[in-house]
Design a protein around this motif. Structure first.
Motif, short mmCIF file in Angstrom:
data_model
loop_
_atom_site.label_atom_id
_atom_site.label_comp_id
_atom_site.label_asym_id
_atom_site.label_seq_id
_atom_site.Cartn_x
_atom_site.Cartn_y
_atom_site.Cartn_z
N THR A 227 25.68 11.98 -63.61
CA THR A 227 26.06 11.83 -62.19
C THR A 227 24.68 11.57 -61.39
OG1 THR A 227 25.59 14.05 -61.64
CG2 THR A 227 28.08 13.34 -62.19
N CYS A 228 23.44 11.84 -62.00
CA CYS A 228 22.22 11.70 -61.50
C CYS A 228 21.34 11.87 -62.61
CB CYS A 228 21.81 12.55 -60.15
SG CYS A 228 21.97 14.32 -60.66
N GLY A 229 19.95 11.70 -62.37
CA GLY A 229 18.90 11.76 -63.32
C GLY A 229 17.60 11.63 -62.98
N GLY B 212 22.74 15.66 -64.00
CA GLY B 212 24.06 16.11 -64.02
C GLY B 212 25.07 15.58 -64.85
N ILE B 213 25.76 16.33 -65.68
CA ILE B 213 26.58 15.85 -66.89
C ILE B 213 28.21 15.50 -66.03
CG2 ILE B 213 27.82 16.23 -68.83
CD1 ILE B 213 25.60 18.13 -69.67
N GLU B 214 28.37 14.53 -66.19
CA GLU B 214 29.82 14.16 -65.30
C GLU B 214 30.95 14.82 -66.07
OE1 GLU B 214 30.56 10.01 -65.41
OE2 GLU B 214 28.78 9.58 -64.00
N LYS B 215 31.93 15.26 -65.29
CA LYS B 215 33.26 15.40 -66.10
C LYS B 215 33.96 14.32 -66.31
CE LYS B 215 36.86 18.76 -64.96
NZ LYS B 215 37.63 19.70 -64.03
N GLN B 216 34.50 14.53 -67.44
CA GLN B 216 35.30 13.13 -68.27
C GLN B 216 36.20 12.53 -67.24
OE1 GLN B 216 36.76 13.75 -71.97
NE2 GLN B 216 37.12 11.48 -72.39
N ASP B 217 37.26 13.47 -66.65
CA ASP B 217 38.20 12.85 -65.73
C ASP B 217 37.93 12.63 -64.32
OD1 ASP B 217 38.20 15.48 -65.67
OD2 ASP B 217 40.20 15.89 -65.37
N LYS C 234 29.84 18.89 -64.46
CA LYS C 234 30.36 20.06 -65.19
C LYS C 234 29.11 21.06 -65.95
CE LYS C 234 31.00 17.71 -69.39
NZ LYS C 234 31.85 17.36 -70.69
N GLY C 235 27.97 20.38 -65.55
CA GLY C 235 26.68 21.16 -66.29
C GLY C 235 25.34 20.23 -65.97
#
Length: 330
Positions: free
Chosen positions: A285-287, A301-306, A312-313
Motif C-alpha cells: 500500500t506504500c513503501g 504496508g502489506i495489502e490485504k488480498q481482497d 494487514k501488516g
C-alpha cells in the motif's frame, strides 16, 4: 521473487514511550569542584583532547563546545569532524517534524535515549524534500523545487546549490544524498518524473546527479516509462541509486510498486527499466526506502488480498547483494 529480499520483523515490546525532552542548549549539571584541583584539559595536548572528545555521544560533543573557547575551537574544527568518523560508530538518530506548518521537530538519540529539540537550517516548511547521509542533510523546496541546500544541523553550516537541470516543474521528485566518509565529499541525486502531455500511461523520467568535488550537475539518464511513473522515494546505497516506481494502471500489473536500481558509476543512458527493474516482494500500500550500513532496506504496508486499500501488516525487507548489477549490464 521472495528470494531477493530478506524479511525482518518488529516486535511490539521494542517500542517504549518517553515524555523526556531536552534541548541542545541545556547544560549538564556541574558538581562541586575543589579549588585546588588541576584542570585536566590544561595539561592535555590538543590531539589527545580531540581523541577523548571524539568518543562522546553527538549531543555531549555539542555541549562540550560550550565549556570554553578551546573546546569550542576543537569540536568546530574540520580536522576534528573529519577524525570523528573514524572513532566509535555513532548510532543513527531519528528525526520527526512536530508541526505541519513550521519546520520544527525533535531528534532522538538512541545512545542517551533522549529527545532533543533541533532546528534544521534552510528548511522553511515541513513538507520540503529531505534526505540525509552521515549527518549531512540535503533539502529541496516542494513548491518550485528550485531551491536546494546542503547543511550540517549540528554546526549550522549550509550551502545553497545551483538549480538541478531538466524539468523546472515535475509532477514527482525524489531526493537522495550519499557522503563519502574518507574524502568528506558527497553526491546528490534528483529523480524527476512528469506525465507526457496527452499520454496518461507515459511518463518522462530523468536522473540528475551533483558531485561536490566538481560542484556541477549532470543529467545521467532520460527515458520514457510506459505504465509506470516515478515518485518521491529514493536512496543511495554503496554507490547504487534505488527509487520506487508506481503503476499507472496499464497492463494491470500484479503489484502497484516496483524498484529501479541505477549504478551511479555507469555511463549508460538506455534500457533503465528493462535491465534494472526489481519486483517488490508482495503487494504494498506504500513503501519507504532506507540505507542501513550500505544495504537497501524497504519498509511497507502489506495489502490485504481482497481489500487493497487496507493494510494487514507492516513488512521490513533487506535486498540481497546478489541483485546488485555490474556496470556492464546497464
Amino acid at each position: 521473487m521472495d528470494e531477493a529480499w530478506g524479511i525482518g520483523s518488529v516486535e511490539n515490546d521494542s517500542w517504549k514511550e518517553t515524555d523526556e525532552f531536552d534541548s541542545f542548549s541545556e547544560h549538564s549539571d556541574e558538581g562541586n569542584q575543589d579549588s585546588d584541583a588541576v584542570s585536566v584539559d590544561s595539561i592535555l595536548p590538543d590531539d589527545l583532547l580531540e581523541r577523548i572528545l571524539s568518543f562522546l555521544p553527538i549531543a555531549s560533543i555539542f555541549r562540550a563546545g560550550c565549556v570554553c573557547k578551546r573546546w569550542y575551537e576543537i569540536v568546530s574544527s574540520k580536522r576534528f569532524q573529519r577524525n570523528l568518523s573514524h572513532a566509535l560508530p555513532q548510532k543513527p538518530w531519528y528525526f520527526m517534524f512536530t508541526s505541519t506548518d513550521e519546520p520544527c521537530g525533535y531528534a532522538y538519540d538512541p545512545i542517551l535515549r533522549k529527545w532533543y529539540s533541533i532546528e534544521l537550517p534552510c528548511i522553511e516548511a515541513s513538507n520540503w524534500f529531505v534526505a540525509s547521509s552521515c549527518g549531512l542533510i540535503s533539502c529541496m523546496d516542494n513548491d518550485s523545487r528550485s531551491r536546494m541546500y546542503v547543511c550540517n544541523p549540528i554546526t549550522k553550516r549550509w550551502k545553497k546549490l545551483e538549480v538541478p537541470p531538466g524539468l523546472k516543474l515535475s509532477d514527482y521528485s525524489a531526493l537522495a544524498i550519499s557522503v563519502d566518509r574518507s574524502s568528506d565529499c558527497y553526491k546528490l541525486s534528483v529523480v524527476k518524473s512528469k506525465q507526457v502531455p496527452g499520454k496518461f500511461f507515459q511518463w518522462d523520467l530523468s536522473i540528475h546527479l551533483y558531485n561536490s568535488e566538481s560542484m556541477v550537475w549532470s543529467t545521467s539518464i532520460t527515458e520514457v516509462l510506459t505504465g509506470w511513473r516515478g515518485g518521491d522515494e529514493s536512496v543511495i546505497c554503496d554507490g547504487v541509486l534505488y527509487f520506487l516506481i508506481y503503476s499507472t494502471g496499464s497492463g494491470h500489473p500484479e503489484n502497484r510498486h516496483g524498484l529501479i536500481m541505477y549504478d551511479l558509476s555507469s555511463r549508460s543512458s538506455h534500457g533503465l527499466l528493462l535491465k534494472s527493474f526489481i519486483p517488490v516482494p508482495c503487494p504494498l500500500t506504500c513503501g519507504r526506502l532506507m540505507n542501513l550500513k550500505e544495504k537497501l532496506v524497504m519498509v511497507g504496508g502489506i495489502e490485504k488480498q481482497d481489500r487493497p486499500d487496507i493494510i494487514k501488516g507492516i513488512g521490513i525487507w533487506v535486498l540481497h547483494e546478489l541483485w546488485r548489477p555490474s556496470s556492464s549490464c546497464l
